[in-house]
Design a protein around this motif. Structure first.
Motif, PDB file in Angstrom:
ATOM      1  N   PHE A  42      19.011  -3.270  -6.249  1.00  0.00           N
ATOM      2  CA  PHE A  42      19.955  -2.210  -6.601  1.00  0.00           C
ATOM      3  C   PHE A  42      21.276  -2.818  -7.060  1.00  0.00           C
ATOM      4  O   PHE A  42      21.828  -2.431  -8.093  1.00  0.00           O
ATOM      5  N   CYS A  43      21.796  -3.761  -6.278  1.00  0.00           N
ATOM      6  CA  CYS A  43      23.090  -4.383  -6.619  1.00  0.00           C
ATOM      7  C   CYS A  43      23.010  -5.186  -7.908  1.00  0.00           C
ATOM      8  O   CYS A  43      23.955  -5.164  -8.713  1.00  0.00           O
ATOM      9  N   SER A  44      21.908  -5.891  -8.120  1.00  0.00           N
ATOM     10  CA  SER A  44      21.805  -6.676  -9.355  1.00  0.00           C
ATOM     11  C   SER A  44      21.798  -5.764 -10.578  1.00  0.00           C
ATOM     12  O   SER A  44      22.348  -6.119 -11.623  1.00  0.00           O
ATOM     13  N   ASN A  45      21.226  -4.580 -10.452  1.00  0.00           N
ATOM     14  CA  ASN A  45      21.296  -3.602 -11.544  1.00  0.00           C
ATOM     15  C   ASN A  45      22.687  -2.991 -11.646  1.00  0.00           C
ATOM     16  O   ASN A  45      23.216  -2.826 -12.743  1.00  0.00           O
ATOM     17  N   ARG A  46      23.275  -2.671 -10.513  1.00  0.00           N
ATOM     18  CA  ARG A  46      24.598  -2.051 -10.501  1.00  0.00           C
ATOM     19  C   ARG A  46      25.662  -2.964 -11.116  1.00  0.00           C
ATOM     20  O   ARG A  46      26.549  -2.505 -11.826  1.00  0.00           O
ATOM     21  N   PHE A  47      25.561  -4.250 -10.832  1.00  0.00           N
ATOM     22  CA  PHE A  47      26.590  -5.199 -11.266  1.00  0.00           C
ATOM     23  C   PHE A  47      26.116  -6.123 -12.387  1.00  0.00           C
ATOM     24  O   PHE A  47      26.666  -7.200 -12.586  1.00  0.00           O
ATOM     25  N   LYS A  48      25.128  -5.678 -13.152  1.00  0.00           N
ATOM     26  CA  LYS A  48      24.523  -6.536 -14.180  1.00  0.00           C
ATOM     27  C   LYS A  48      25.508  -6.983 -15.257  1.00  0.00           C
ATOM     28  O   LYS A  48      25.294  -8.008 -15.889  1.00  0.00           O
ATOM     29  N   ASP A  49      26.587  -6.260 -15.450  1.00  0.00           N
ATOM     30  CA  ASP A  49      27.551  -6.618 -16.488  1.00  0.00           C
ATOM     31  C   ASP A  49      28.636  -7.573 -16.002  1.00  0.00           C
ATOM     32  O   ASP A  49      29.477  -7.997 -16.798  1.00  0.00           O
ATOM     33  N   LEU A  50      28.612  -7.914 -14.715  1.00  0.00           N
ATOM     34  CA  LEU A  50      29.614  -8.836 -14.172  1.00  0.00           C
ATOM     35  C   LEU A  50      28.998 -10.222 -14.039  1.00  0.00           C
ATOM     36  O   LEU A  50      27.923 -10.377 -13.467  1.00  0.00           O
ATOM     37  N   ASN A  51      29.687 -11.232 -14.549  1.00  0.00           N
ATOM     38  CA  ASN A  51      29.103 -12.577 -14.552  1.00  0.00           C
ATOM     39  C   ASN A  51      29.602 -13.462 -13.411  1.00  0.00           C
ATOM     40  O   ASN A  51      29.251 -14.642 -13.371  1.00  0.00           O
ATOM     41  N   ASN A  52      30.379 -12.927 -12.483  1.00  0.00           N
ATOM     42  CA  ASN A  52      30.879 -13.723 -11.360  1.00  0.00           C
ATOM     43  C   ASN A  52      30.117 -13.446 -10.059  1.00  0.00           C
ATOM     44  O   ASN A  52      30.555 -13.837  -8.990  1.00  0.00           O
ATOM     45  N   ILE A  53      28.953 -12.792 -10.161  1.00  0.00           N
ATOM     46  CA  ILE A  53      28.207 -12.402  -8.962  1.00  0.00           C
ATOM     47  C   ILE A  53      26.832 -13.060  -8.935  1.00  0.00           C
ATOM     48  O   ILE A  53      26.108 -13.058  -9.932  1.00  0.00           O
ATOM     49  N   ASN A  54      26.490 -13.592  -7.767  1.00  0.00           N
ATOM     50  CA  ASN A  54      25.144 -14.075  -7.465  1.00  0.00           C
ATOM     51  C   ASN A  54      24.546 -13.155  -6.406  1.00  0.00           C
ATOM     52  O   ASN A  54      25.285 -12.503  -5.669  1.00  0.00           O
ATOM     53  N   PHE A  55      23.229 -13.151  -6.307  1.00  0.00           N
ATOM     54  CA  PHE A  55      22.532 -12.273  -5.371  1.00  0.00           C
ATOM     55  C   PHE A  55      21.523 -13.086  -4.584  1.00  0.00           C
ATOM     56  O   PHE A  55      20.874 -13.984  -5.129  1.00  0.00           O
ATOM     57  N   ALA A  56      21.382 -12.757  -3.288  1.00  0.00           N
ATOM     58  CA  ALA A  56      20.429 -13.491  -2.458  1.00  0.00           C
ATOM     59  C   ALA A  56      19.894 -12.600  -1.347  1.00  0.00           C
ATOM     60  O   ALA A  56      20.650 -11.869  -0.699  1.00  0.00           O
ATOM     61  N   VAL A  57      18.592 -12.681  -1.127  1.00  0.00           N
ATOM     62  CA  VAL A  57      17.959 -12.026   0.013  1.00  0.00           C
ATOM     63  C   VAL A  57      18.014 -13.014   1.173  1.00  0.00           C
ATOM     64  O   VAL A  57      17.736 -14.204   0.999  1.00  0.00           O
ATOM     65  N   CYS A  58      18.397 -12.521   2.351  1.00  0.00           N
ATOM     66  CA  CYS A  58      18.438 -13.384   3.532  1.00  0.00           C
ATOM     67  C   CYS A  58      17.345 -12.967   4.510  1.00  0.00           C
ATOM     68  O   CYS A  58      16.688 -11.954   4.320  1.00  0.00           O
ATOM     69  N   ASP A  59      17.194 -13.756   5.569  1.00  0.00           N
ATOM     70  CA  ASP A  59      16.138 -13.499   6.546  1.00  0.00           C
ATOM     71  C   ASP A  59      16.634 -12.787   7.803  1.00  0.00           C
ATOM     72  O   ASP A  59      15.884 -12.596   8.743  1.00  0.00           O
ATOM     73  N   GLY A  60      17.899 -12.408   7.848  1.00  0.00           N
ATOM     74  CA  GLY A  60      18.444 -11.719   9.008  1.00  0.00           C
ATOM     75  C   GLY A  60      18.996 -12.645  10.065  1.00  0.00           C
ATOM     76  O   GLY A  60      19.483 -12.195  11.101  1.00  0.00           O
ATOM     77  N   LYS A  61      18.961 -13.927   9.809  1.00  0.00           N
ATOM     78  CA  LYS A  61      19.491 -14.918  10.760  1.00  0.00           C
ATOM     79  C   LYS A  61      20.313 -15.999  10.074  1.00  0.00           C
ATOM     80  O   LYS A  61      21.186 -16.595  10.679  1.00  0.00           O
ATOM     81  N   THR A  62      19.999 -16.272   8.807  1.00  0.00           N
ATOM     82  CA  THR A  62      20.696 -17.334   8.082  1.00  0.00           C
ATOM     83  C   THR A  62      21.291 -16.783   6.791  1.00  0.00           C
ATOM     84  O   THR A  62      20.908 -15.708   6.321  1.00  0.00           O
ATOM     85  N   ILE A  63      22.226 -17.549   6.248  1.00  0.00           N
ATOM     86  CA  ILE A  63      22.914 -17.151   5.017  1.00  0.00           C
ATOM     87  C   ILE A  63      22.557 -18.176   3.942  1.00  0.00           C
ATOM     88  O   ILE A  63      22.905 -19.355   4.079  1.00  0.00           O
ATOM     89  N   PRO A  64      21.875 -17.754   2.876  1.00  0.00           N
ATOM     90  CA  PRO A  64      21.371 -18.693   1.878  1.00  0.00           C
ATOM     91  C   PRO A  64      22.425 -19.161   0.871  1.00  0.00           C
ATOM     92  O   PRO A  64      22.335 -18.898  -0.326  1.00  0.00           O
ATOM     93  N   VAL A  65      23.443 -19.853   1.387  1.00  0.00           N
ATOM     94  CA  VAL A  65      24.447 -20.471   0.529  1.00  0.00           C
ATOM     95  C   VAL A  65      24.732 -21.877   1.056  1.00  0.00           C
ATOM     96  O   VAL A  65      24.447 -22.197   2.213  1.00  0.00           O
ATOM     97  N   LYS A  66      25.323 -22.688   0.207  1.00  0.00           N
ATOM     98  CA  LYS A  66      25.597 -24.095   0.496  1.00  0.00           C
ATOM     99  C   LYS A  66      26.616 -24.229   1.641  1.00  0.00           C
ATOM    100  O   LYS A  66      27.577 -23.465   1.725  1.00  0.00           O
ATOM    101  N   SER A  67      26.408 -25.226   2.487  1.00  0.00           N
ATOM    102  CA  SER A  67      27.335 -25.516   3.590  1.00  0.00           C
ATOM    103  C   SER A  67      28.733 -25.851   3.060  1.00  0.00           C
ATOM    104  O   SER A  67      28.879 -26.462   2.000  1.00  0.00           O
TER     105      SER A  67
END
Length: 172
Positions: A42-67
């Motif tokens: 939903f968010c990737s469609n909502r914000f498709k025109d903005l180029n400063n956003i990345n999207f990630a699904v998480c597992d409910g315990k960890t955050i999938p971004v670089k330390s």
């Protein structure tokens, strides 16, 4: 939080991006994270025109971004529904992903009363969590609480709960 560093922001448990819209306008880079793939779609469609956003699904315990890469972790109106084990997991992850001097703005439950098996039946659908427990998690994972404000919910006197939620600003 207006004076915090918005260069690399994570909106954790963003849902349909209610707060992401504002964060996108003031962030150099925004990562929208949610456990629900449909919310990310939903968010990737909502914000498709903005180029400063990345999207990630998480597992409910960890955050999938670089330390040590995030300047601001933002989570509003979602963590109130997380059980204390999940809150602890995310506090540990927030400590991992925040750069030195980075901040977190977190809205969480301060409900210390009886917890039904199904959190949706607790007052305002809050999960059991206390300020003392939150403070202990922050200390355990090297985060300092800069400020905390408590929120009261409910207009009806029979369903009004003082200090039901808390909002804290943390620093790494």
């Amino acid at each position: 939080i207006k004076d915090l560093d918005f260069s690399n922001v994570v909106d954790l448990a963003a849902g349909h991006g209610r707060n992401s819209m504002k964060l996108a306008t003031i962030s150099k880079k925004l990562t929208i994270v949610d456990i629900c793939p449909e919310n990310i779609e939903f968010c990737s469609n909502r914000f498709k025109d903005l180029n400063n956003i990345n999207f990630a699904v998480c597992d409910g315990k960890t955050i999938p971004v670089k330390s040590k890469s995030v300047s601001l972790m933002y989570c509003f109106d979602a963590m109130v529904h997380f059980d204390s084990d999940t809150v602890e997991s995310y506090i540990k992850e927030i400590s991992r992903v925040l750069k030195k001097g980075g901040n977190a703005f977190l809205h969480y439950s301060n409900w210390s009363g009886f917890c039904n098996d199904d959190w949706r039946y607790n007052p305002h659908a809050r999960h059991y969590m206390t300020q003392d427990l939150f403070n202990a998690f922050c200390k355990k994972y090297g985060l300092t609480i800069l400020s905390t404000e408590f929120l009261t919910w409910g207009e009806d006197p029979d369903y009004r709960f003082e200090d039901l939620d808390a909002v804290s600003v943390l620093v790494k």
